[in-house]
Design a protein around this motif. Structure first.
Motif, mmCIF file in Angstrom:
data_model
loop_
_atom_site.group_PDB
_atom_site.id
_atom_site.type_symbol
_atom_site.label_atom_id
_atom_site.label_comp_id
_atom_site.label_asym_id
_atom_site.label_seq_id
_atom_site.Cartn_x
_atom_site.Cartn_y
_atom_site.Cartn_z
ATOM 1 N N ARG A 498 0.843 -1.194 0.000
ATOM 2 C CA ARG A 498 0.000 0.000 0.000
ATOM 3 C C ARG A 498 0.882 1.251 0.000
ATOM 4 O O ARG A 498 0.621 2.207 -0.736
ATOM 5 C CB ARG A 498 -0.927 0.012 1.213
ATOM 6 N N GLY A 499 1.932 1.223 0.819
ATOM 7 C CA GLY A 499 2.852 2.348 0.856
ATOM 8 C C GLY A 499 3.579 2.545 -0.465
ATOM 9 O O GLY A 499 3.851 3.679 -0.885
ATOM 10 N N TYR A 500 3.916 1.442 -1.135
ATOM 11 C CA TYR A 500 4.589 1.487 -2.435
ATOM 12 C C TYR A 500 3.729 2.259 -3.441
ATOM 13 O O TYR A 500 4.225 3.161 -4.138
ATOM 14 C CB TYR A 500 4.810 0.052 -2.914
ATOM 15 N N ASP A 501 2.441 1.918 -3.482
ATOM 16 C CA ASP A 501 1.539 2.606 -4.416
ATOM 17 C C ASP A 501 1.376 4.071 -4.052
ATOM 18 O O ASP A 501 1.290 4.940 -4.932
ATOM 19 C CB ASP A 501 0.176 1.918 -4.428
ATOM 20 N N ARG A 502 1.350 4.361 -2.764
ATOM 21 C CA ARG A 502 1.177 5.757 -2.351
ATOM 22 C C ARG A 502 2.398 6.589 -2.708
ATOM 23 O O ARG A 502 2.272 7.775 -3.034
ATOM 24 C CB ARG A 502 0.876 5.823 -0.851
ATOM 25 N N VAL A 503 3.598 6.000 -2.637
ATOM 26 C CA VAL A 503 4.805 6.722 -3.064
ATOM 27 C C VAL A 503 4.708 7.067 -4.543
ATOM 28 O O VAL A 503 5.045 8.189 -4.959
ATOM 29 C CB VAL A 503 6.069 5.886 -2.769
ATOM 30 N N LEU A 504 4.252 6.129 -5.361
ATOM 31 C CA LEU A 504 4.132 6.400 -6.797
ATOM 32 C C LEU A 504 3.103 7.493 -7.066
ATOM 33 O O LEU A 504 3.309 8.355 -7.934
ATOM 34 C CB LEU A 504 3.744 5.120 -7.544
ATOM 35 N N ARG A 505 2.008 7.489 -6.331
ATOM 36 C CA ARG A 505 1.012 8.547 -6.515
ATOM 37 C C ARG A 505 1.610 9.906 -6.159
ATOM 38 O O ARG A 505 1.391 10.900 -6.873
ATOM 39 C CB ARG A 505 -0.222 8.268 -5.646
ATOM 40 N N LEU A 506 2.335 9.955 -5.041
ATOM 41 C CA LEU A 506 2.990 11.203 -4.636
ATOM 42 C C LEU A 506 3.965 11.673 -5.715
ATOM 43 O O LEU A 506 4.053 12.874 -6.009
ATOM 44 C CB LEU A 506 3.748 11.002 -3.322
ATOM 45 N N ALA A 507 4.707 10.728 -6.311
ATOM 46 C CA ALA A 507 5.686 11.088 -7.333
ATOM 47 C C ALA A 507 5.018 11.743 -8.543
ATOM 48 O O ALA A 507 5.525 12.736 -9.087
ATOM 49 C CB ALA A 507 6.466 9.845 -7.760
ATOM 50 N N TRP A 508 3.877 11.212 -8.959
ATOM 51 C CA TRP A 508 3.182 11.806 -10.095
ATOM 52 C C TRP A 508 2.646 13.193 -9.752
ATOM 53 O O TRP A 508 2.632 14.101 -10.601
ATOM 54 C CB TRP A 508 2.047 10.898 -10.556
ATOM 55 N N THR A 509 2.227 13.394 -8.516
ATOM 56 C CA THR A 509 1.789 14.732 -8.107
ATOM 57 C C THR A 509 2.958 15.709 -8.105
ATOM 58 O O THR A 509 2.805 16.872 -8.512
ATOM 59 C CB THR A 509 1.143 14.675 -6.706
ATOM 60 N N LEU A 510 4.112 15.242 -7.646
ATOM 61 C CA LEU A 510 5.310 16.096 -7.679
ATOM 62 C C LEU A 510 5.652 16.498 -9.113
ATOM 63 O O LEU A 510 6.056 17.638 -9.381
ATOM 64 C CB LEU A 510 6.494 15.366 -7.031
#
Length: 537
Positions: A498-510
C-alpha cells in the motif's frame, strides 16, 4: 351509514376524488437519501379517534395531538370523525416532526376544509407548534432535492427554510410561517379579524441563526515562518488530496500549518457543493444566505470526542459525524495520540472507502466521508524526545505506549509523514516571509488541472482515486528503472505494498507540480522521503 351511490358518483365526477379521502406528500430522509412518502388521510364514519399507520415512530404517533391543537388555534377544526392516516411506503421508517405539515394538510383535504387538487401534487415539510406556527426543520435541502428528482417540484416549507429549499434547481418553493398561510395558499379565504386575532396570540418566530459550516480558518500561509519542508509537504497534500501526519515538539507550527490547508484547496464543484451542503443541512450547521457551501469545510474535533461523534451515530437514524461534516474538506486531529485508540481505528474503513456505513436497530445509513486527514503529534508525552535543547522525561514504556496509539494500519493509510523541527532564535530572526496562500494555491490549481488532463477518460480526478495497479503500470511505462530503489525498499519490507503505491502517486503529483510530462527518479526519491521520514527519538 353507507353513502348513497348516486351521491358518491357525483362527488367523484366533481373532484375526481373519493369523499373523505385526502392525499399529499412528504419526504423521509434515510441518511442522505430522501424517499417520497405519500400521506393519505381518511375521515369517515365511526367513533371519533385518530390512527397513524405506516412504520411510524412513537414520536410520529404523538403528532396527531400536536396537529389537532394546531388546527384549533389556526381557526380550523379537527374532523369529528374516525381519522386514519397512512404513510406509504410502509417499509420506510418515518421519524421526527417534519411530517406535521403534511399530516395537517391531508386531514384538511379529507374533511374538505381544503378543496385543492394542487395539494395532491405538493410536498409539505415542517413541524407545527401548538399555536399553528410552522417551525424550521433540518435536512430540508436533501429532502427538496429528492422531491424534485421524483417529479414533485412544488414544495411547501417553513419560511425559515425557504431560502435553503430555493437552492435546489427546479424547485417551486412556498415558504409559510403559520398554518393559516398554508390554507390561504390553497385558496381558502381567511377572515381578516380572525387572522389578526390568531397572529396576535402567536408570538413572533425568533430568528434562528444556525452555526455556519466551518470552511477553514481565515489564515494565510505567509504567516508560517521558515519550515520549508513542512510547507512543501502541505502543498503536495493540497495538490493531490493526500493525508498528512506532522510530528514534532510543541510550538513548531503544526497547528498553524494544518489550519492553512483548506485555503490551498480548490472550490467545490456543483455536485460536491450540493452534497456537502446537504450534510450540513442535516446537522443544522448551514446558513442558506450564503448559498451552497463552495469552500472545503474544516473540522477539528477535540481529542475527548467519542467514536459516534467522529464517525456518526445516535439513537434512531444515525446522524453524520465529524468525518462526514469534513466531506470534501479537511479533518484535523490535533494531539492525535491523545485520541482513544478505538476512535482512531474507526477511521480506517472511511479513509479507504470515502464513506461510512452506520447500522442501528431497524436503520442502515450511509454518509459520504471523502476527507483529507491531517494528524498532528508530539514525539512523546512530554514533547521533547529527540530534542537537543530539552531533556525528555518520558520512560521507555511511556514512549512505546504513546506511539502505539497510532497503529501501523492507520499510519499506513497516511500518505505523507514528516517531522517538523523547532526553529532556533537565529532562524526565526532571519526568516524571510514565505509565499502566501494565494501564490501557493495558484500552483496547486495548475497541478490539479494537469492531473485531470492526465486522468481524462478514466473517471478519476486525482491519483489518490486511481487503483494501485494503474499507477504502477503508468510508472513502468515511463521507465522500469525508475522504481529500482523503491523495489528494493519493498523487498526489504521498509514499505508495504500500500505504501509502495502511495509513493508512486505522490511522485506523479510532484511531477505535476513541477510541470513535467513524465515522472522522474528524483520525484520518486522525494516522494519516498515524504512518505517514510524517520520519527523522532
Amino acid at each position: 351509514m353507507q353513502q348513497d351511490p348516486e351521491h358518491r358518483s357525483r362527488d367523484e365526477q366533481a373532484g375526481g376524488r373519493v369523499m373523505g379521502l385526502g392525499r399529499t406528500w412528504a419526504v423521509a430522509l434515510v441518511g442522505m437519501r430522501g424517499v417520497l412518502v405519500e400521506v393519505q388521510s381518511d375521515a369517515g364514519s365511526g367513533i371519533p379517534e385518530a390512527t397513524i399507520v405506516g412504520s411510524v415512530s412513537t414520536a410520529m404517533k404523538e403528532a396527531k395531538h400536536r396537529v389537532k391543537v394546531a388546527l384549533k388555534h389556526s381557526g380550523m377544526r379537527w374532523p369529528d370523525k374516525k381519522v386514519v392516516v397512512n404513510l406509504s411506503p410502509a417499509d420506510v421508517p418515518k421519524r421526527g416532526s417534519v411530517f406535521d405539515l403534511a399530516l395537517a394538510t391531508s386531514i384538511l383535504c379529507a374533511d374538505r376544509q381544503i378543496e385543492a387538487p394542487l395539494a395532491e401534487r405538493t410536498v409539505h415539510l415542517g413541524e407545527l407548534g401548538l399555536d399553528g406556527r410552522v417551525q424550521p426543520a433540518r435536512g430540508v435541502l436533501p429532502a427538496v432535492h429528492a422531491a424534485v428528482r421524483a417529479g414533485y417540484p412544488h414544495v411547501v416549507v417553513p419560511q425559515a427554510n425557504a431560502a435553503e429549499a430555493a437552492l435546489v434547481h427546479g424547485a417551486q418553493v412556498t415558504g409559510v410561517g403559520h398554518l393559516i398561510d398554508v390554507v390561504r395558499h390553497y385558496g381558502v379565504p381567511i377572515d381578516p379579524d380572525l387572522e389578526e386575532q390568531i397572529r396576535s396570540s402567536a408570538p413572533a418566530q425568533p430568528l434562528q441563526t444556525p452555526h455556519a459550516a466551518h470552511s477553514g480558518p481565515d489564515a494565510d500561509l505567509g504567516d508560517v515562518l521558515a519550515q520549508h519542508q513542512a510547507r512543501h509537504a502541505l502543498e503536495v497534500a493540497a495538490a493531490g488530496g493526500y493525508h498528512l501526519l506532522m510530528e514534532g515538539p510543541p510550538g513548531t507550527g503544526k497547528t498553524m500549518l494544518a489550519a492553512r490547508l483548506p485555503g490551498l484547496l480548490p472550490d467545490l464543484g456543483d455536485a460536491d457543493a450540493l452534497e456537502v451542503t446537504s450534510i450540513h443541512s442535516l446537522c443544522g450547521t448551514f446558513s442558506p444566505e450564503a448559498g451552497l457551501i463552495r469552500r472545503p469545510p474544516f473540522e477539528s474535533p477535540h481529542h475527548t470526542a467519542s467514536a459516534p461523534a467522529i464517525v456518526g451515530g445516535g439513537s434512531g437514524t444515525p446522524r453524520p459525524g465529524s468525518i462526514s461534516r469534513a466531506h470534501c474538506g479537511v479533518l484535523f486531529l490535533d494531539e492525535a495520540p491523545e485520541f482513544p485508540t478505538r476512535v482512531l481505528e474507526t477511521l480506517r474503513q472511511p479513509l479507504e472507502a470515502g464513506y461510512v456505513s452506520l447500522d442501528r436497530s431497524g436503520a442502515h445509513t450511509s454518509y459520504p466521508a471523502r476527507f483529507q486527514l491531517v494528524l498532528a503529534a508530539n514525539p512523546c508525552p512530554c514533547g521533547h524526545a529527540g530534542s537537543p535543547h530539552s531533556r525528555c522525561t518520558c520512560t521507555p514504556q511511556m514512549l512505546r505506549r504513546y506511539r502505539s496509539r497510532l497503529s501501523g494500519p492507520v499510519l499506513d493509510r497516511v500518505d505523507i509523514q514528516i517531522g517538523v523541527e523547532p526553529l532556533s532564535q537565529a532562524e526565526l530572526a532571519t526568516a524571510a516571509a514565505g509565499e502566501n496562500t494565494e501564490t501557493v494555491r495558484a500552483r496547486v490549481l495548475r497541478a490539479r488541472e494537469r492531473t485531470r488532463s492526465r486522468l481524462e477518460g478514466t473517471g478519476w480526478t486525482t491519483y489518490r482515486q486511481a487503483p494501485g495497479r494503474w499507477v504502477r503500470e503508468r510508472t513502468a511505462a515511463a521507465g522500469r528503472r525508475l522504481t529500482r530503489d523503491l523495489d528494493r525498499a519493498r523487498d526489504r519490507r521498509q514499505i508495504t505494498m500500500r505504501g509502495y503505491d502511495r509513493v508512486l502517486r505522490l511522485a506523479w503529483t510532484l511531477a505535476d507540480l513541477a510541470g513535467r510530462d513524465q515522472v522522474c527518479t528524483e520525484d520518486i526519491a522525494t516522494a519516498f522521503t515524504l512518505r517514510t521520514r524517520e520519527r523522532h527519538g
